[in-house]
Design a protein around this motif. Structure first.
Motif, mmCIF file in Angstrom:
data_model
loop_
_atom_site.group_PDB
_atom_site.id
_atom_site.type_symbol
_atom_site.label_atom_id
_atom_site.label_comp_id
_atom_site.label_asym_id
_atom_site.label_seq_id
_atom_site.Cartn_x
_atom_site.Cartn_y
_atom_site.Cartn_z
ATOM 1 N N SER A 199 29.643 155.626 98.081
ATOM 2 C CA SER A 199 30.803 156.529 98.108
ATOM 3 C C SER A 199 31.579 156.530 96.792
ATOM 4 O O SER A 199 32.341 157.456 96.516
ATOM 5 C CB SER A 199 31.738 156.162 99.258
ATOM 6 N N LYS A 200 31.389 155.516 95.957
ATOM 7 C CA LYS A 200 32.077 155.434 94.667
ATOM 8 C C LYS A 200 31.261 156.036 93.525
ATOM 9 O O LYS A 200 31.747 156.143 92.403
ATOM 10 C CB LYS A 200 32.399 153.979 94.337
ATOM 11 N N VAL A 225 28.017 150.836 97.843
ATOM 12 C CA VAL A 225 28.965 151.441 96.889
ATOM 13 C C VAL A 225 28.712 152.936 96.694
ATOM 14 O O VAL A 225 29.313 153.553 95.825
ATOM 15 C CB VAL A 225 28.927 150.714 95.516
ATOM 16 N N THR A 267 30.022 158.926 86.826
ATOM 17 C CA THR A 267 30.292 157.496 86.922
ATOM 18 C C THR A 267 29.406 156.733 85.943
ATOM 19 O O THR A 267 28.198 156.955 85.887
ATOM 20 C CB THR A 267 30.029 156.980 88.361
#
Length: 109
Positions: A26-27, A24, A32
């Motif tokens: 890249s997210k 994950v 975030t």
């Protein structure tokens, strides 16, 4: 001056490369939000705190940083923390790719 939250710790996610963090990566951008999940039954560390992005476990709070969080979670205060990505660098060493901060949130709003 009013602050809705205050940083109490920052660290690189422990074990990021051994869990599902790379799947994950890249997210994970600056800002975030992540979720902290205590693991009191963890056979290696009863103070372990897992870090999740959505439903994906991406690593742990380092053992050098988890005692206060585990203590407060044990007494039912795990909801006072928020965890947020500070840095996501794919060129860094695997254990330094994602740095996060943990804030204590003001519930007096």
């Amino acid at each position: 001056m009013y602050q809705p939250s205050r940083q109490i710790s920052s660290f690189n996610i422990a074990g990021f490369q051994y869990h599902d963090g790379p799947s994950v990566f890249s997210k994970l951008t600056v800002g975030t939000m992540l979720r902290l999940v205590p693991e009191p039954d963890n056979p290696h560390d009863p103070e372990a705190i897992a870090i999740y992005f959505e439903d994906t476990m991406i690593g742990y709070v380092p053992s050098s940083e988890n005692s206060l969080l585990a203590l407060l979670a044990f007494y039912g205060h795990e909801g006072i923390f928020e965890c947020q990505v500070l840095k996501a660098d794919s060129t860094a060493e695997p254990w330094e790719q994602v740095r996060v901060r943990v804030n204590v949130v003001d519930a007096r709003k």
